[in-house]
Design a protein around this motif. Structure first.
Motif, PDB file in Angstrom:
ATOM      1  N   GLU A  95      -4.800  36.124  49.788  1.00  0.00           N
ATOM      2  CA  GLU A  95      -4.742  37.532  50.162  1.00  0.00           C
ATOM      3  C   GLU A  95      -4.831  38.422  48.927  1.00  0.00           C
ATOM      4  N   ARG A  96      -5.141  39.690  49.165  1.00  0.00           N
ATOM      5  CA  ARG A  96      -5.385  40.606  48.056  1.00  0.00           C
ATOM      6  C   ARG A  96      -4.199  40.724  47.096  1.00  0.00           C
ATOM      7  N   ASP A  97      -2.983  40.644  47.639  1.00  0.00           N
ATOM      8  CA  ASP A  97      -1.823  40.798  46.757  1.00  0.00           C
ATOM      9  C   ASP A  97      -1.419  39.460  46.153  1.00  0.00           C
ATOM     10  N   TYR A  98      -2.403  38.594  45.967  1.00  0.00           N
ATOM     11  CA  TYR A  98      -2.066  37.243  45.541  1.00  0.00           C
ATOM     12  C   TYR A  98      -1.374  37.172  44.177  1.00  0.00           C
ATOM     13  N   THR A  99      -1.527  38.215  43.335  1.00  0.00           N
ATOM     14  CA  THR A  99      -0.922  38.134  42.000  1.00  0.00           C
ATOM     15  C   THR A  99       0.603  38.162  42.058  1.00  0.00           C
ATOM     16  N   SER A 100       1.183  38.610  43.183  1.00  0.00           N
ATOM     17  CA  SER A 100       2.647  38.660  43.261  1.00  0.00           C
ATOM     18  C   SER A 100       3.217  37.409  43.911  1.00  0.00           C
ATOM     19  N   ARG A 101       2.343  36.478  44.220  1.00  0.00           N
ATOM     20  CA  ARG A 101       2.820  35.260  44.879  1.00  0.00           C
ATOM     21  C   ARG A 101       3.571  34.369  43.902  1.00  0.00           C
ATOM     22  N   VAL A 102       4.453  33.553  44.442  1.00  0.00           N
ATOM     23  CA  VAL A 102       5.160  32.578  43.636  1.00  0.00           C
ATOM     24  C   VAL A 102       4.651  31.178  43.966  1.00  0.00           C
ATOM     25  N   HIS A 103       4.463  30.937  45.244  1.00  0.00           N
ATOM     26  CA  HIS A 103       3.940  29.641  45.677  1.00  0.00           C
ATOM     27  C   HIS A 103       2.462  29.797  46.011  1.00  0.00           C
ATOM     28  N   TRP A 104       1.711  28.786  45.629  1.00  0.00           N
ATOM     29  CA  TRP A 104       0.250  28.903  45.717  1.00  0.00           C
ATOM     30  C   TRP A 104      -0.347  27.918  46.697  1.00  0.00           C
ATOM     31  N   ASP A 105       0.449  27.499  47.676  1.00  0.00           N
ATOM     32  CA  ASP A 105      -0.076  26.570  48.666  1.00  0.00           C
ATOM     33  C   ASP A 105      -1.229  27.239  49.424  1.00  0.00           C
ATOM     34  N   CYS A 106      -2.224  26.451  49.747  1.00  0.00           N
ATOM     35  CA  CYS A 106      -3.440  26.983  50.363  1.00  0.00           C
ATOM     36  C   CYS A 106      -3.151  27.681  51.695  1.00  0.00           C
ATOM     37  N   PRO A 107      -3.773  28.888  51.926  1.00  0.00           N
ATOM     38  CA  PRO A 107      -3.563  29.588  53.199  1.00  0.00           C
ATOM     39  C   PRO A 107      -4.308  28.936  54.351  1.00  0.00           C
ATOM     40  N   ASN A 108      -5.217  28.047  54.064  1.00  0.00           N
ATOM     41  CA  ASN A 108      -6.001  27.381  55.097  1.00  0.00           C
ATOM     42  C   ASN A 108      -5.245  26.147  55.593  1.00  0.00           C
ATOM     43  N   PRO A 109      -4.742  26.176  56.855  1.00  0.00           N
ATOM     44  CA  PRO A 109      -3.925  25.058  57.346  1.00  0.00           C
ATOM     45  C   PRO A 109      -4.690  23.737  57.404  1.00  0.00           C
ATOM     46  N   GLU A 110      -6.016  23.805  57.505  1.00  0.00           N
ATOM     47  CA  GLU A 110      -6.789  22.562  57.566  1.00  0.00           C
ATOM     48  C   GLU A 110      -6.951  21.908  56.194  1.00  0.00           C
ATOM     49  N   CYS A 111      -6.705  22.694  55.158  1.00  0.00           N
ATOM     50  CA  CYS A 111      -6.884  22.171  53.789  1.00  0.00           C
ATOM     51  C   CYS A 111      -5.620  21.464  53.327  1.00  0.00           C
ATOM     52  N   GLY A 112      -4.508  22.223  53.362  1.00  0.00           N
ATOM     53  CA  GLY A 112      -3.246  21.601  53.027  1.00  0.00           C
ATOM     54  C   GLY A 112      -2.996  21.405  51.535  1.00  0.00           C
ATOM     55  N   TRP A 113      -3.805  22.086  50.690  1.00  0.00           N
ATOM     56  CA  TRP A 113      -3.578  21.951  49.237  1.00  0.00           C
ATOM     57  C   TRP A 113      -2.242  22.573  48.868  1.00  0.00           C
ATOM     58  N   LEU A 114      -1.437  21.828  48.113  1.00  0.00           N
ATOM     59  CA  LEU A 114      -0.134  22.319  47.665  1.00  0.00           C
ATOM     60  C   LEU A 114      -0.127  22.448  46.152  1.00  0.00           C
ATOM     61  N   ASP A 115       0.432  23.556  45.703  1.00  0.00           N
ATOM     62  CA  ASP A 115       0.499  23.794  44.261  1.00  0.00           C
ATOM     63  C   ASP A 115       1.672  23.029  43.675  1.00  0.00           C
ATOM     64  N   ASP A 116       1.383  22.129  42.763  1.00  0.00           N
ATOM     65  CA  ASP A 116       2.481  21.378  42.140  1.00  0.00           C
ATOM     66  C   ASP A 116       2.633  21.722  40.664  1.00  0.00           C
TER      67      ASP A 116
END
Ligand SMILES: [Zn+2]
Length: 118
Positions: A95-116
């Motif tokens: 999303e546009r406000d992505y710079t304020s995010r803390v967790h970066w897990d993928c927004p696409n539920p079919e992808c499932g990429w998790l930020d480690d």
């Protein structure tokens, strides 16, 4: 205090700001010491290490929790969603406000990429 370079890795060094060593409390004349004994447990690296820093694979890391080399940190700029705004696995846009995010897990539920990385 006439400390010589050898004192820093000598077994007899007192490691005390007021005493040079057990044999020569006030240091030695010249730049070598007859009583020098190499201390196998003391490396020059350890002695010169800034507080809170550590060596990791020969690289000086200032934040001990972050065990990345500078190269790894530069590579992160190329793929991490914090910098690219996209999932590195499926390319989904955050999303546009992505710079304020803390967790970066993928927004696409079919992808499932998790930020480690954090
Ligand atoms: Zn994804």
């Amino acid at each position: 205090m006439p400390k010589i370079p050898d004192c820093n890795h000598c077994l007899l060094s007192a490691h005390d700001p007021h005493i040079v060593c057990a044999v020569h409390p006030e240091g030695v004349e010249g730049d070598s010491c007859l009583d020098f004994r190499e201390d196998p447990n003391t490396s020059v690296e350890e002695l010169w290490l800034p507080q809170g820093a550590s060596y990791y694979n020969g690289e000086l890391i200032l934040q001990p929790r972050q065990h990345w080399t500078q190269q790894q940190q530069l590579e992160l700029l190329d793929w991490h969603p914090l910098f690219t705004g996209r999932c590195p696995q499926c390319g989904a846009e955050y999303e546009r406000d992505y710079t304020s995010r803390v967790h970066w897990d993928c927004p696409n539920p079919e992808c499932g990429w998790l930020d480690d990385t954090v």
